[in-house]
Scaffold this motif. Structure first.
Motif, PDB file in Angstrom:
ATOM      1  N   LYS A 219       0.620  -1.572  -0.181  1.00 24.76           N
ATOM      2  CA  LYS A 219       0.253  -0.296   0.144  1.00 24.76           C
ATOM      3  C   LYS A 219       1.035   1.285   0.085  1.00 24.76           C
ATOM      4  N   PHE A 220       1.649   0.975   0.731  1.00 22.71           N
ATOM      5  CA  PHE A 220       3.026   2.007   0.412  1.00 22.71           C
ATOM      6  C   PHE A 220       3.280   2.597  -0.897  1.00 22.71           C
ATOM      7  N   VAL A 221       3.656   1.491  -1.668  1.00 21.37           N
ATOM      8  CA  VAL A 221       4.181   0.911  -3.202  1.00 21.37           C
ATOM      9  C   VAL A 221       3.738   1.986  -3.550  1.00 21.37           C
ATOM     10  N   ARG A 222       1.486   1.574  -3.408  1.00 19.81           N
ATOM     11  CA  ARG A 222       0.839   2.137  -4.704  1.00 19.81           C
ATOM     12  C   ARG A 222       0.439   3.439  -4.791  1.00 19.81           C
ATOM     13  N   GLU A 223       0.462   4.256  -3.387  1.00 21.26           N
ATOM     14  CA  GLU A 223       0.691   5.639  -2.988  1.00 21.26           C
ATOM     15  C   GLU A 223       1.361   6.199  -3.627  1.00 21.26           C
ATOM     16  N   LEU A 224       2.804   5.995  -3.628  1.00 19.63           N
ATOM     17  CA  LEU A 224       3.627   6.668  -4.029  1.00 19.63           C
ATOM     18  C   LEU A 224       4.151   6.669  -5.762  1.00 19.63           C
ATOM     19  N   GLU A 225       3.093   5.603  -6.498  1.00 22.02           N
ATOM     20  CA  GLU A 225       2.626   5.378  -7.844  1.00 22.02           C
ATOM     21  C   GLU A 225       1.435   6.105  -7.679  1.00 22.02           C
ATOM     22  N   SER A 226       0.979   6.599  -7.048  1.00 26.41           N
ATOM     23  CA  SER A 226      -0.414   7.162  -8.045  1.00 26.41           C
ATOM     24  C   SER A 226      -0.173   8.274  -7.644  1.00 26.41           C
ATOM     25  N   GLY A 227       1.292   8.988  -6.492  1.00 23.34           N
ATOM     26  CA  GLY A 227       1.401  10.593  -6.235  1.00 23.34           C
ATOM     27  C   GLY A 227       0.534  11.033  -5.617  1.00 23.34           C
ATOM     28  N   ASP A 228       0.416  10.093  -4.461  1.00 24.93           N
ATOM     29  CA  ASP A 228      -0.147  10.242  -3.285  1.00 24.93           C
ATOM     30  C   ASP A 228       0.364  10.439  -2.128  1.00 24.93           C
ATOM     31  N   VAL A 229       1.288  11.794  -2.017  1.00 26.39           N
ATOM     32  CA  VAL A 229       2.088  11.515  -0.958  1.00 26.39           C
ATOM     33  C   VAL A 229       1.889  12.139   0.668  1.00 26.39           C
ATOM     34  N   ASP A 230       0.542  12.611   0.559  1.00 27.63           N
ATOM     35  CA  ASP A 230      -0.356  12.833   2.114  1.00 27.63           C
ATOM     36  C   ASP A 230      -0.601  11.391   2.229  1.00 27.63           C
ATOM     37  N   ALA A 231      -1.152  10.338   1.284  1.00 27.68           N
ATOM     38  CA  ALA A 231      -2.072   9.290   1.548  1.00 27.68           C
ATOM     39  C   ALA A 231      -0.371   8.498   2.639  1.00 27.68           C
TER      40      ALA A 231
ATOM     41  N   VAL B 170      10.423  15.738   6.020  1.00 22.52           N
ATOM     42  CA  VAL B 170       8.988  15.896   7.113  1.00 22.52           C
ATOM     43  C   VAL B 170       9.667  15.576   8.667  1.00 22.52           C
ATOM     44  N   SER B 171       9.053  16.311   9.101  1.00 19.21           N
ATOM     45  CA  SER B 171      10.376  16.289  10.671  1.00 19.21           C
ATOM     46  C   SER B 171       9.465  15.430  11.037  1.00 19.21           C
ATOM     47  N   PHE B 172      10.613  15.076  12.327  1.00 16.57           N
ATOM     48  CA  PHE B 172       9.942  13.821  13.033  1.00 16.57           C
ATOM     49  C   PHE B 172       9.972  14.235  15.032  1.00 16.57           C
ATOM     50  N   ASP B 173       8.648  13.991  15.635  1.00 22.48           N
ATOM     51  CA  ASP B 173       8.579  14.995  16.857  1.00 22.48           C
ATOM     52  C   ASP B 173       8.988  13.647  18.035  1.00 22.48           C
ATOM     53  N   ALA B 174      10.312  14.066  18.551  1.00 25.22           N
ATOM     54  CA  ALA B 174      10.642  13.062  19.610  1.00 25.22           C
ATOM     55  C   ALA B 174       9.905  12.651  20.908  1.00 25.22           C
ATOM     56  N   ASP B 175       9.040  13.784  20.958  1.00 27.28           N
ATOM     57  CA  ASP B 175       8.232  13.551  22.040  1.00 27.28           C
ATOM     58  C   ASP B 175       7.219  12.902  21.851  1.00 27.28           C
ATOM     59  N   THR B 176       6.336  13.302  20.982  1.00 23.00           N
ATOM     60  CA  THR B 176       5.510  12.114  19.981  1.00 23.00           C
ATOM     61  C   THR B 176       5.726  11.222  19.773  1.00 23.00           C
ATOM     62  N   ARG B 177       6.954  11.130  19.625  1.00 22.09           N
ATOM     63  CA  ARG B 177       7.406   9.815  19.564  1.00 22.09           C
ATOM     64  C   ARG B 177       6.874   9.106  17.456  1.00 22.09           C
ATOM     65  N   ASN B 178       6.812  10.113  17.249  1.00 21.80           N
ATOM     66  CA  ASN B 178       5.905   9.879  15.615  1.00 21.80           C
ATOM     67  C   ASN B 178       6.082  11.985  14.965  1.00 21.80           C
ATOM     68  N   ILE B 179       5.850  11.398  12.742  1.00 23.61           N
ATOM     69  CA  ILE B 179       5.651  11.973  12.006  1.00 23.61           C
ATOM     70  C   ILE B 179       4.918  13.790  12.523  1.00 23.61           C
ATOM     71  N   GLY B 180       5.773  14.290  12.773  1.00 20.94           N
ATOM     72  CA  GLY B 180       4.632  15.626  12.551  1.00 20.94           C
ATOM     73  C   GLY B 180       4.175  15.906  11.628  1.00 20.94           C
ATOM     74  N   GLU B 181       4.298  17.414  11.015  1.00 23.59           N
ATOM     75  CA  GLU B 181       4.339  18.057   9.640  1.00 23.59           C
ATOM     76  C   GLU B 181       5.483  17.491   8.147  1.00 23.59           C
ATOM     77  N   TRP B 182       4.788  17.642   7.133  1.00 27.58           N
ATOM     78  CA  TRP B 182       5.158  17.650   6.054  1.00 27.58           C
ATOM     79  C   TRP B 182       5.318  18.243   5.375  1.00 27.58           C
ATOM     80  N   LEU B 183       6.421  18.797   4.055  1.00 28.94           N
ATOM     81  CA  LEU B 183       6.200  19.439   2.628  1.00 28.94           C
ATOM     82  C   LEU B 183       6.520  19.361   1.843  1.00 28.94           C
ATOM     83  N   TYR B 184       6.101  18.891   0.670  1.00 32.35           N
ATOM     84  CA  TYR B 184       6.938  18.831  -0.438  1.00 32.35           C
ATOM     85  C   TYR B 184       6.709  19.499  -1.252  1.00 32.35           C
ATOM     86  N   GLN B 185       7.475  19.805  -2.677  1.00 23.73           N
ATOM     87  CA  GLN B 185       7.763  20.782  -3.754  1.00 23.73           C
ATOM     88  C   GLN B 185       8.939  19.725  -4.898  1.00 23.73           C
ATOM     89  N   ASN B 186       7.986  20.199  -6.161  1.00 23.84           N
ATOM     90  CA  ASN B 186       8.928  19.766  -7.548  1.00 23.84           C
ATOM     91  C   ASN B 186      10.344  20.901  -7.505  1.00 23.84           C
TER      92      ASN B 186
END
Length: 520
Positions: A393-405, A504-520
């Motif tokens: 599913k990770f692969v399919r989402e990038l193949e479809s261009g859905d970075v957010d998913a 992508v930011s990774f928050d050590a306190d929440t131990r999870n991904i925080g915000e992300w940005l993408y651009q061409n």
């Protein structure tokens, strides 16, 4: 010839049955003759399902003088006498060793059978006394020396791995039993041990210093397993059937077989061999699959990895070691690599002559992705079944261009970790990222950073190249800035596919991904 009418020896461990029932046999009898003539006591370590039991059964038929079974094979042209010797064949493979009594039972069962043939002395009480006694009587009655074949000598030790009390009992029993062979040397024509591991120091072998260890000798690297030459010589109809099944050329079929099942090297500068179990199953059913990996789960090896806190990324990319470090396994040492190597999940891929260093890596794609798939639930929240985070599913989402998913799925992946995993070190989360991108490599071109100066991860789909940078306690903007400043996109500038930077930011306190940005 139609491949369907040929019988491939899958799971056949009896040489006599194989020959009498017309199963196909890859001729290894030149090795058998050479070793038999040398007369040296030998030990061979090979992974499970690599043909060790069939090899011992071949020795047994040879030393029993069964010339008719070897008709048309190389050894028929080499041997002229075909003498018959008493053969004591001890197979430790079949029993479940859950108590000290289980080992005693199987040893007694074999000794009882030998004593039925060669006689018994009631004054002999211990297993060792009875063993040396029956060897002596067989020698005297037959007028010839004895052949001793011991298959999977270490099975009780492997089954009781991690259970100190059982290990101690088994080592004590086996050391005393096998030690008989040293004092009985003058009665012995040939001795051959097989097993997966070579236990050192407190070893069952400490009294058997006359054993020649064949496990890493180049001239015996292909004693078990199937070479490329043997594949193309002996399996033409099956390869042709595979071509038709998948609508591919012979070259493509051989390339895929090589990628999936070849690559085992048991010595430096030695020819590689195919895993015989996986290869034979693939050719028999005209279907590529993970046959070897599915027949045994390396749970205790993964537990060893976790208990030792070994950095999984190092294992995946390749481990450098001296020969002494991985040719024997020292139970007390906190190093899982020797046992992982001997069990067949790593193999020799390179050798540094100057420093005498071996590089150990996964032998092929079956083992690589089978191992990574298997260990993922031990390091992540992914279960054995598809729980919504299957790697495809990770692969399919990038193949479809859905970075957010893709990143939302990855975020949920981390959020679902059990609490005790959340208390692990930062390295645990780095390993999880590593696993995700390495596993994606089954389905697309995915790289994950193994050195400084490169992006954290790069994924190439048909239409797009994604360059990922993860920042621990940093912003997504800082991650994008690093991609630009470090020139992570430059190697792909003339590729022609769309380039996408993902910070992508990774928050050590929440131990999870925080915000992300993408651009061409």
């Amino acid at each position: 010839m139609n491949a369907s009418i040929r019988k491939l020896p899958i799971g056949i461990q009896s040489f006599e049955k194989l020959r009498q029932d017309n199963f196909l046999y890859v001729d290894k009898t030149a090795f058998v003759y050479e070793l038999a003539v040398s007369g040296k006591p030998c030990f061979l370590s090979r992974p499970r399902r690599f043909g060790k039991s069939l090899l011992l059964s071949t020795f047994e038929a040879y030393f029993q003088g069964k010339k008719e079974l070897f008709k048309g094979l190389t050894i028929e042209q080499l041997e002229t006498d075909w003498l018959e010797y008493p053969v004591f064949h001890l197979d430790l493979n079949a029993e479940k060793y859950t108590s000290p009594e289980a080992l005693v039972y199987i040893l007694e069962r074999h000794i009882n059978g030998w004593e039925d043939v060669w006689g018994k002395d009631t004054r002999e009480n211990t297993l060792s006394d009875r063993f040396i006694g029956v060897i002596t009587r067989a020698y005297e009655k037959a007028g010839r020396q004895i052949v001793v074949l011991i298959d999977e000598y270490d099975k009780p030790l492997l089954q009781s791995f991690g259970e100190e009390r059982l290990q101690t009992e088994y080592l004590k029993t086996l050391k005393a039993f096998y030690g008989v062979l040293k004092s009985a040397d003058r009665y012995l024509r040939f001795v051959f041990f097989t097993g997966v591991t070579k236990f050192a120091h407190v070893s069952v072998f400490s009294d058997l210093n006359q054993l020649t260890d064949l496990s890493m000798l180049p001239q015996y690297a292909t004693l078990c397993g199937i070479t490329h030459e043997e594949l193309t010589r002996d399996f033409k109809p099956e390869i042709y059937a595979l071509e038709k099944q998948y609508n591919i050329s012979e070259e493509e079929a051989l390339d895929r077989l090589t990628q999936m099942y070849d690559g085992y090297h048991f010595s430096e500068r030695s020819e590689g061999v195919f895993n015989p179990f996986s290869l034979l199953n693939t050719l028999n059913f005209s279907r590529f699959g993970s046959y070897w990996f599915q027949t045994g789960t390396p749970t205790f090896l993964v537990e060893l990895l976790k208990d030792s806190e070994y950095d999984l990324r190092t294992l995946i990319d390749g481990v450098e070691m001296k020969e002494a470090a991985f040719s024997e396994y020292r139970v007390a040492e906190n190093n899982p690599i020797p046992l992982i190597y001997q069990s067949g999940y790593l193999t020799i891929k390179d050798y540094d002559e100057r420093f005498h260093l071996y590089t150990l890596q996964f032998p092929n794609d079956e083992v690589k992705y089978g191992f990574l798939d298997f260990i993922t639930p031990f390091y992540t929240s992914v279960g054995d079944e598809d729980n919504g985070f299957y790697i495809g599913k990770f692969v399919r989402e990038l193949e479809s261009g859905d970075v957010d998913a893709f990143l939302n799925r990855l975020k949920a992946f981390f959020a679902d970790f059990p609490y005790e995993l959340n208390e692990k070190k930062e390295r645990h989360y780095q390993i999880v990222f590593y696993l995700v991108f390495k596993l994606m490599g089954q389905f697309c071109d995915a790289e994950v950073r193994s050195a400084r100066g490169r992006a954290d991860a790069v994924v190439k789909t048909r239409d797009c190249i994604y360059v990922f940078e993860f920042k621990l306690d940093g912003s997504a903007e800082a991650a994008l800035k690093q991609i630009n400043e470090k020139g992570y996109l430059l190697p792909y500038a003339v590729d022609g596919r769309k380039l996408l930077k993902v910070g992508v930011s990774f928050d050590a306190d929440t131990r999870n991904i925080g915000e992300w940005l993408y651009q061409n």
